[in-house]
Design a protein around this motif. Structure first.
Motif, PDB file in Angstrom:
ATOM      1  N   GLU A 197      -7.870  19.502 -19.605  1.00 21.31           N
ATOM      2  CA  GLU A 197      -8.030  18.052 -19.791  1.00 21.31           C
ATOM      3  C   GLU A 197      -8.147  17.333 -18.446  1.00 21.31           C
ATOM      4  OE1 GLU A 197      -5.370  19.817 -20.286  1.00 21.31           O
ATOM      5  OE2 GLU A 197      -3.583  18.800 -19.525  1.00 21.31           O
ATOM      6  N   ARG A 198      -7.732  18.017 -17.387  1.00 28.12           N
ATOM      7  CA  ARG A 198      -7.783  17.401 -16.060  1.00 28.12           C
ATOM      8  C   ARG A 198      -9.156  17.517 -15.402  1.00 28.12           C
ATOM      9  NH1 ARG A 198      -4.189  13.603 -15.791  1.00 28.12           N
ATOM     10  NH2 ARG A 198      -2.132  14.318 -16.395  1.00 28.12           N
ATOM     11  N   GLN A 199     -10.099  18.172 -16.064  1.00 26.55           N
ATOM     12  CA  GLN A 199     -11.438  18.228 -15.473  1.00 26.55           C
ATOM     13  C   GLN A 199     -12.077  16.845 -15.476  1.00 26.55           C
ATOM     14  OE1 GLN A 199     -12.365  20.759 -13.901  1.00 26.55           O
ATOM     15  NE2 GLN A 199     -10.856  22.218 -14.675  1.00 26.55           N
ATOM     16  N   GLN A 200     -11.821  16.067 -16.536  1.00 27.24           N
ATOM     17  CA  GLN A 200     -12.425  14.731 -16.636  1.00 27.24           C
ATOM     18  C   GLN A 200     -11.681  13.725 -15.772  1.00 27.24           C
ATOM     19  OE1 GLN A 200     -15.011  15.235 -18.169  1.00 27.24           O
ATOM     20  NE2 GLN A 200     -14.404  17.098 -19.250  1.00 27.24           N
ATOM     21  N   LEU A 201     -10.374  13.733 -15.926  1.00 24.46           N
ATOM     22  CA  LEU A 201      -9.547  12.740 -15.240  1.00 24.46           C
ATOM     23  C   LEU A 201      -8.704  13.482 -14.207  1.00 24.46           C
ATOM     24  CD1 LEU A 201      -8.825   9.711 -15.495  1.00 24.46           C
ATOM     25  CD2 LEU A 201      -6.937  10.399 -16.989  1.00 24.46           C
ATOM     26  N   PRO A 202      -9.113  13.423 -12.944  1.00 23.49           N
ATOM     27  CA  PRO A 202      -8.393  14.236 -11.956  1.00 23.49           C
ATOM     28  C   PRO A 202      -6.910  13.871 -11.889  1.00 23.49           C
ATOM     29  CG  PRO A 202     -10.374  13.250 -11.012  1.00 23.49           C
ATOM     30  CD  PRO A 202     -10.182  12.630 -12.359  1.00 23.49           C
ATOM     31  N   LEU A 203      -6.117  14.855 -11.549  1.00 23.42           N
ATOM     32  CA  LEU A 203      -4.697  14.602 -11.311  1.00 23.42           C
ATOM     33  C   LEU A 203      -4.555  13.805 -10.024  1.00 23.42           C
ATOM     34  CD1 LEU A 203      -2.593  17.845 -11.818  1.00 23.42           C
ATOM     35  CD2 LEU A 203      -2.350  15.666 -13.009  1.00 23.42           C
ATOM     36  N   GLN A 204      -3.714  12.796 -10.058  1.00 25.48           N
ATOM     37  CA  GLN A 204      -3.465  12.024  -8.842  1.00 25.48           C
ATOM     38  C   GLN A 204      -2.016  12.221  -8.415  1.00 25.48           C
ATOM     39  OE1 GLN A 204      -4.919   7.949  -9.584  1.00 25.48           O
ATOM     40  NE2 GLN A 204      -6.804   8.668  -8.635  1.00 25.48           N
ATOM     41  N   ILE A 205      -1.860  12.814  -7.262  1.00 22.07           N
ATOM     42  CA  ILE A 205      -0.526  13.083  -6.732  1.00 22.07           C
ATOM     43  C   ILE A 205      -0.319  12.189  -5.519  1.00 22.07           C
ATOM     44  CG2 ILE A 205       0.974  14.834  -5.699  1.00 22.07           C
ATOM     45  CD1 ILE A 205       0.206  15.423  -8.624  1.00 22.07           C
ATOM     46  N   MET A 206       0.726  11.380  -5.554  1.00 25.85           N
ATOM     47  CA  MET A 206       0.989  10.533  -4.384  1.00 25.85           C
ATOM     48  C   MET A 206       1.914  11.251  -3.419  1.00 25.85           C
ATOM     49  SD  MET A 206       2.549   6.691  -3.928  1.00 25.85           S
ATOM     50  CE  MET A 206       0.984   5.833  -4.007  1.00 25.85           C
ATOM     51  N   GLU A 207       1.425  11.443  -2.167  1.00 28.61           N
ATOM     52  CA  GLU A 207       2.348  11.863  -1.130  1.00 28.61           C
ATOM     53  C   GLU A 207       2.838  10.558  -0.507  1.00 28.61           C
ATOM     54  OE1 GLU A 207      -0.788  11.787  -0.431  1.00 28.61           O
ATOM     55  OE2 GLU A 207      -1.140  11.472   1.674  1.00 28.61           O
ATOM     56  N   VAL A 208       4.138  10.337  -0.627  1.00 26.89           N
ATOM     57  CA  VAL A 208       4.687   9.029  -0.291  1.00 26.89           C
ATOM     58  C   VAL A 208       4.708   8.818   1.222  1.00 26.89           C
ATOM     59  CG1 VAL A 208       6.753   7.588  -0.471  1.00 26.89           C
ATOM     60  CG2 VAL A 208       6.078   9.028  -2.384  1.00 26.89           C
ATOM     61  N   CYS A 209       4.917   9.906   1.953  1.00 24.75           N
ATOM     62  CA  CYS A 209       5.272   9.779   3.368  1.00 24.75           C
ATOM     63  C   CYS A 209       4.048   9.942   4.272  1.00 24.75           C
ATOM     64  CB  CYS A 209       6.284  10.869   3.691  1.00 24.75           C
ATOM     65  SG  CYS A 209       6.718  10.984   5.419  1.00 24.75           S
ATOM     66  N   GLY A 210       3.962   9.109   5.290  1.00 24.47           N
ATOM     67  CA  GLY A 210       2.877   9.214   6.263  1.00 24.47           C
ATOM     68  C   GLY A 210       2.849  10.566   6.972  1.00 24.47           C
ATOM     69  N   GLY A 211       4.009  11.175   7.131  1.00 25.62           N
ATOM     70  CA  GLY A 211       4.072  12.503   7.745  1.00 25.62           C
ATOM     71  C   GLY A 211       3.313  13.516   6.898  1.00 25.62           C
ATOM     72  N   HIS A 212       3.426  13.392   5.587  1.00 24.85           N
ATOM     73  CA  HIS A 212       2.659  14.263   4.691  1.00 24.85           C
ATOM     74  C   HIS A 212       1.169  13.961   4.807  1.00 24.85           C
ATOM     75  CE1 HIS A 212       6.359  14.998   1.898  1.00 24.85           C
ATOM     76  NE2 HIS A 212       6.248  15.944   2.803  1.00 24.85           N
ATOM     77  N   THR A 213       0.819  12.674   4.807  1.00 24.02           N
ATOM     78  CA  THR A 213      -0.593  12.295   4.917  1.00 24.02           C
ATOM     79  C   THR A 213      -1.205  12.944   6.155  1.00 24.02           C
ATOM     80  OG1 THR A 213      -0.039  10.150   3.954  1.00 24.02           O
ATOM     81  CG2 THR A 213      -2.191  10.327   5.030  1.00 24.02           C
TER      82      THR A 213
END
Ligand code: SF4
Lengths: 92, 371
Positions: free
Chosen positions: B29-45
């Motif tokens: 089901e995620r092929q249509q609507l991609p999973l959105q994962i928030m990395e909260v921290c700028g260090g992760h970004t």
């Protein structure tokens, strides 16, 4: 600015308000240890800590680190036995 | 053993990527609507872009770069207040280097230093305290910026100032706290986030319990995660396993650094020195209740705002900039009309372009060729 670096405590002062010396990748840093010192500063010598803006913020739990790596090794071993799903090459 | 190289091991990285790809295929089901994962921290970004992790992942898995970079959410008005305090001739104004290039209405701290203000970059607030001890005829002000990761350092420095009777030292407090902001994000109807990678170094201070409401009330999985490539991929895998199983819980990938209860000594110091402010302004996000701290009455004498009375500032963000939408995952950096034109790292218009932990700066540095 929120990243810390792991380092090893080399020497400490008499009380916890004196700065300790921590080896971070071969560089000696002067670090405050009041946030990781529950009993005597001497007990910290040889321990790994996470250093952030001049403070040791957390004791590094080597046991946990090794367990995590072991779990990943396990995953790899299992993955090697299992073919990749068709058309999916993880690295491309 | 340094626990850095180990967490960059290529063979283990590949094993994790394979497992992630397999799990994504189990969620068609995620092929249509991609999973959105928030990395909260700028260090992760920063780490995600630096190691190119987003490019190694399946297309139907997207990172949303969250508000966890304190420099990026620093309002212009606070920079103006810094400049006003630094303009006092007796003041030595000390800051973490990250804040130097953030522009207020009247330029940045870097501009002010070029024009003669005594502004110094320090590695630690303890360095600023030492400057106060070495310069008793001057007033040393430390710009206390950041989340719970840097807050204990400010608190302990003030405790030491008191112990050493250094009355020429004060703190200009811009410490903010993540939890109320995550709550306000989750309350916005058009923000779609399927799960959170929570900031490892905030968590080593506050522990895991404060995230409980995200799993319980909002039914979103959350994994406290470290900053090496294997940490991030493993945190992601733990999130996907929860999503696949239809679970939502707070889990801890970064147990080598984050104890369940956080750092008790740090929490005690924070409780002694800081208390919640009614409301704080975040650049791009506006005012958020109880999202910042101020000094407790017991430490009010060290409050730079009491000492120098900078004017209260409220500066509206430029309507063309889309910083707020980038911060909440509503658009990608290159969708902003200023991206790479009026707004570049060397001439940053919005704060997400200033810090290397900001989503726009990371995009610019690592993705421009494809943008
Ligand atoms: S490109 Fe600049 S102005 Fe646009 S969202 Fe990013 S930081 Fe803000």
């Amino acid at each position: 600015m929120c990243l810390g670096v792991p380092g090893k405590v080399i020497s400490v002062g008499e009380d916890l308000h004196q700065l300790a010396t921590v080896d971070v990748c071969g560089v000696s840093l002067r670090v405050n240890i009041a946030l990781v010192c529950e009993d005597s500063p001497q007990a910290l010598i040889g321990q790994w800590v996470l250093v952030h803006v001049g403070f040791a913020m957390s004791l590094l739990d080597e046991q946990e680190a090794l367990e995590m790596l072991a779990a990943l090794e396990q995953l790899r071993a299992v993955g090697l036995e299992r073919p990749m799903p068709e058309g999916k090459d993880a690295l491309h | 053993m340094r626990y850095i190289d180990e967490f960059r091991d290529p063979a283990l990285t590949e094993a994790l990527l394979q497992r992630i790809a397999q799990l994504m295929l189990l969620m068609p089901e995620r092929q249509q609507l991609p999973l959105q994962i928030m990395e909260v921290c700028g260090g992760h970004t920063h780490a995600i872009f630096k190691f190119g992790l987003d490019r190694l992942l399946p297309d139907n898995l997207e990172f949303i770069h969250g508000p966890g970079c304190p420099v990026c959410v620093l309002p212009m008005g606070r920079i103006d207040s810094c400049l006003e305090i630094a303009a006092h001739p007796e003041v030595i104004f000390c800051t973490y280097g990250d804040a130097m290039r953030v522009r207020g209405r009247h330029g940045s701290l870097l501009d002010a230093r070029r024009q003669g203000a005594d502004i110094r970059v320090v590695y630690s607030p303890l360095d600023a305290l030492q400057l106060a001890a070495d310069n008793p005829q001057r007033e040393v002000v430390f710009f206390g910026l950041g989340f719970e990761t840097t807050m204990p350092a400010s608190a302990l420095t003030l405790q030491q100032a008191r112990r050493r009777s250094l009355t020429n030292f004060s703190l200009f407090c811009q410490h903010i706290t993540l939890i109320p902001t995550l709550r306000s994000l989750l309350q916005q109807p058009d923000v779609r986030i399927d799960g959170f990678l929570a900031p490892g170094h905030v968590s080593m201070v506050i522990g895991n319990a404060p995230y409980g409401f995200i799993a319980e009330n909002y039914h979103k999985p959350l994994v406290v995660t470290g900053f090496e490539p294997l940490d991030i991929l493993q945190g992601l895998l733990m999130l996907l396993e929860q999503l696949h199983a239809g679970r939502s819980a707070v889990e801890n990938q970064y147990r080598r650094i984050v104890p369940e209860q956080g750092n008790r000594l740090a929490q005690q110091a924070l409780a002694e020195v800081f208390c919640l402010k009614a409301s704080s302004e975040w650049r791009g996000l506006g005012e958020i209740a109880h999202s910042g701290v101020q000094l407790t009455p017991g430490y009010a004498e060290f409050d730079a705002e009491r000492r120098f009375h900078p004017q209260a500032q409220q500066v509206a963000d430029d309507p063309r900039s889309r910083c707020g939408e980038v911060l909440t995952g509503r658009c990608k950096p290159d969708a902003c009309p200023l991206f790479g034109k009026q707004c570049t790292p060397s001439n940053a218009f919005g704060a997400l372009m200033v810090s290397s932990e900001g989503a726009c700066a990371a995009y610019y540095q690592y993705r421009r060729e494809t943008a």
